[in-house]
Design a protein around this motif. Sequence first.
Motif, mmCIF file in Angstrom:
data_model
loop_
_atom_site.group_PDB
_atom_site.id
_atom_site.type_symbol
_atom_site.label_atom_id
_atom_site.label_comp_id
_atom_site.label_asym_id
_atom_site.label_seq_id
_atom_site.Cartn_x
_atom_site.Cartn_y
_atom_site.Cartn_z
ATOM 1 N N ARG A 133 26.730 33.042 49.955
ATOM 2 C CA ARG A 133 27.793 32.904 50.952
ATOM 3 C C ARG A 133 28.435 34.257 51.238
ATOM 4 O O ARG A 133 28.714 34.594 52.394
ATOM 5 C CB ARG A 133 28.867 31.917 50.466
ATOM 6 C CG ARG A 133 28.431 30.471 50.398
ATOM 7 C CD ARG A 133 29.630 29.529 50.285
ATOM 8 N NE ARG A 133 30.469 29.826 49.132
ATOM 9 C CZ ARG A 133 30.320 29.255 47.933
ATOM 10 N NH1 ARG A 133 29.350 28.387 47.731
ATOM 11 N NH2 ARG A 133 31.158 29.555 46.945
ATOM 12 N N PHE A 134 28.653 35.029 50.201
ATOM 13 C CA PHE A 134 29.293 36.334 50.372
ATOM 14 C C PHE A 134 28.383 37.289 51.138
ATOM 15 O O PHE A 134 28.844 38.028 52.013
ATOM 16 C CB PHE A 134 29.642 36.928 49.004
ATOM 17 C CG PHE A 134 30.362 38.239 49.089
ATOM 18 C CD1 PHE A 134 31.731 38.293 49.311
ATOM 19 C CD2 PHE A 134 29.670 39.433 48.953
ATOM 20 C CE1 PHE A 134 32.397 39.503 49.402
ATOM 21 C CE2 PHE A 134 30.323 40.653 49.039
ATOM 22 C CZ PHE A 134 31.692 40.689 49.262
ATOM 23 N N LEU A 135 27.094 37.270 50.828
ATOM 24 C CA LEU A 135 26.143 38.133 51.532
ATOM 25 C C LEU A 135 26.155 37.833 53.022
ATOM 26 O O LEU A 135 26.230 38.742 53.856
ATOM 27 C CB LEU A 135 24.737 37.944 50.965
ATOM 28 C CG LEU A 135 23.597 38.652 51.698
ATOM 29 C CD1 LEU A 135 23.799 40.163 51.702
ATOM 30 C CD2 LEU A 135 22.252 38.293 51.058
ATOM 31 N N VAL A 187 38.230 44.509 53.809
ATOM 32 C CA VAL A 187 37.197 43.709 54.483
ATOM 33 C C VAL A 187 36.416 42.907 53.447
ATOM 34 O O VAL A 187 36.116 41.719 53.650
ATOM 35 C CB VAL A 187 36.261 44.605 55.307
ATOM 36 C CG1 VAL A 187 35.089 43.792 55.878
ATOM 37 C CG2 VAL A 187 37.027 45.284 56.438
ATOM 38 N N LEU A 188 36.095 43.539 52.326
ATOM 39 C CA LEU A 188 35.369 42.844 51.260
ATOM 40 C C LEU A 188 36.202 41.698 50.690
ATOM 41 O O LEU A 188 35.668 40.627 50.374
ATOM 42 C CB LEU A 188 34.984 43.821 50.157
ATOM 43 C CG LEU A 188 33.949 44.886 50.551
ATOM 44 C CD1 LEU A 188 33.767 45.897 49.425
ATOM 45 C CD2 LEU A 188 32.607 44.239 50.901
ATOM 46 N N LEU A 189 37.506 41.898 50.586
ATOM 47 C CA LEU A 189 38.377 40.820 50.112
ATOM 48 C C LEU A 189 38.396 39.656 51.103
ATOM 49 O O LEU A 189 38.415 38.483 50.708
ATOM 50 C CB LEU A 189 39.797 41.344 49.888
ATOM 51 C CG LEU A 189 40.050 42.150 48.613
ATOM 52 C CD1 LEU A 189 41.501 42.592 48.551
ATOM 53 C CD2 LEU A 189 39.693 41.342 47.366
ATOM 54 N N THR A 190 38.398 39.978 52.405
ATOM 55 C CA THR A 190 38.342 38.934 53.430
ATOM 56 C C THR A 190 37.061 38.116 53.273
ATOM 57 O O THR A 190 37.077 36.882 53.356
ATOM 58 C CB THR A 190 38.392 39.559 54.840
ATOM 59 O OG1 THR A 190 39.645 40.216 55.016
ATOM 60 C CG2 THR A 190 38.234 38.486 55.916
ATOM 61 N N ALA A 197 35.353 37.743 50.532
ATOM 62 C CA ALA A 197 35.471 36.977 49.292
ATOM 63 C C ALA A 197 36.281 35.701 49.524
ATOM 64 O O ALA A 197 35.934 34.622 49.021
ATOM 65 C CB ALA A 197 36.111 37.832 48.207
ATOM 66 N N GLU A 198 37.367 35.814 50.289
ATOM 67 C CA GLU A 198 38.194 34.646 50.587
ATOM 68 C C GLU A 198 37.410 33.629 51.415
ATOM 69 O O GLU A 198 37.451 32.422 51.140
ATOM 70 C CB GLU A 198 39.453 35.084 51.332
ATOM 71 C CG GLU A 198 40.434 35.870 50.462
ATOM 72 C CD GLU A 198 41.547 36.521 51.267
ATOM 73 O OE1 GLU A 198 41.491 36.453 52.516
ATOM 74 O OE2 GLU A 198 42.458 37.090 50.652
ATOM 75 N N ILE A 208 39.386 35.347 43.720
ATOM 76 C CA ILE A 208 39.694 36.714 44.156
ATOM 77 C C ILE A 208 39.992 37.643 42.983
ATOM 78 O O ILE A 208 39.524 38.793 42.954
ATOM 79 C CB ILE A 208 40.875 36.719 45.149
ATOM 80 C CG1 ILE A 208 40.533 35.848 46.371
ATOM 81 C CG2 ILE A 208 41.202 38.141 45.590
ATOM 82 C CD1 ILE A 208 39.291 36.283 47.114
ATOM 83 N N ASP A 209 40.737 37.168 42.000
ATOM 84 C CA ASP A 209 41.052 38.010 40.845
ATOM 85 C C ASP A 209 39.775 38.391 40.093
ATOM 86 O O ASP A 209 39.591 39.551 39.688
ATOM 87 C CB ASP A 209 42.015 37.288 39.902
ATOM 88 C CG ASP A 209 43.415 37.149 40.489
ATOM 89 O OD1 ASP A 209 43.744 37.941 41.406
ATOM 90 O OD2 ASP A 209 44.161 36.256 40.059
#
Length: 286
Positions: free
Chosen positions: A122-124, A143-146, A148-149, A155-156
């Motif tokens: 999903r992340f890829l 952007v990477l955190l977005t 991940a969400e 997230i942690d």
Amino acid sequence: MSAKKWTDASWYSQEQRPLEIYLFIDPLSSDCWALEPKIKKLLLEYEPYLRIKHILSSSLDTLNCQTEKQRKELAKSWNETALKSGMPCDGSQWMKNPVESPFLASVAVKAAEMQGKKAGSRFLRSIQEQLFVEQKNISDFDVLLTCAEKSRLDIDEFTHDIHSATASKAFQCDVKIASEMDVHSTPTLVFFNENIEDEGIKVDGLYPYEIYSQIVEQMLEEKPPKKELPAIEEFLMRFKIAATVEVAEVYDISMKEAEKRLKKLMFNKKIEKIEAGNGTFWRYIF
């Protein structure tokens, strides 16, 4: 395997599926992006019989793209891929908002995979969408955190893992596997069946869907029944976002017909239209 077993593959677990595809992919590669419709269709038609293992194999072109000349070459490659495949990607991004650290983007995928293979997949896909649809710099941590969400990661945990030696070593392990299997370009698919004595079949580059389908059936030794394709709305519900050309290729219809059906869903407020560089995407409305 008997023909009777092919009639009901529901007994296969993810681990027991008789065919495994090693998919060597570079998240920044336009050719890997152009492969997406074919991978989607393989999953839809043969999912009970196969599983896909993503292995990151970033090319030197994307890992070393700091000079203006290198970025121009990458931009040219993206535009050529868009022209050949119809899959939207805009090479001008490499001149306006380039990815500054391709290595970090690859390590981020491995960090996501530490929360499970499905989470990693999903992340890829999410970072590919941010790159090719939203034209974002996927080496930007925000952007990477977005991503991940959107991928429903912890997230942690992700924030910790992306900076860990474990994620970096996992990426280096992927690079080593590519070297050991003599993989020098992306995308490359290597097909393995459950007979460990059989050699895999390696296919590098982009080919028509029928080539991949034939290999799957050849490796399974008996022709299994293909799953019926879902309605386009269900397709968008599963994959969340898709280009017009993806729908056209998966359903073997013209671009005009695909757009007609997608617009009907849009008018019924099932999906929304997204204009992007060199093409159009459609997003399922949750």
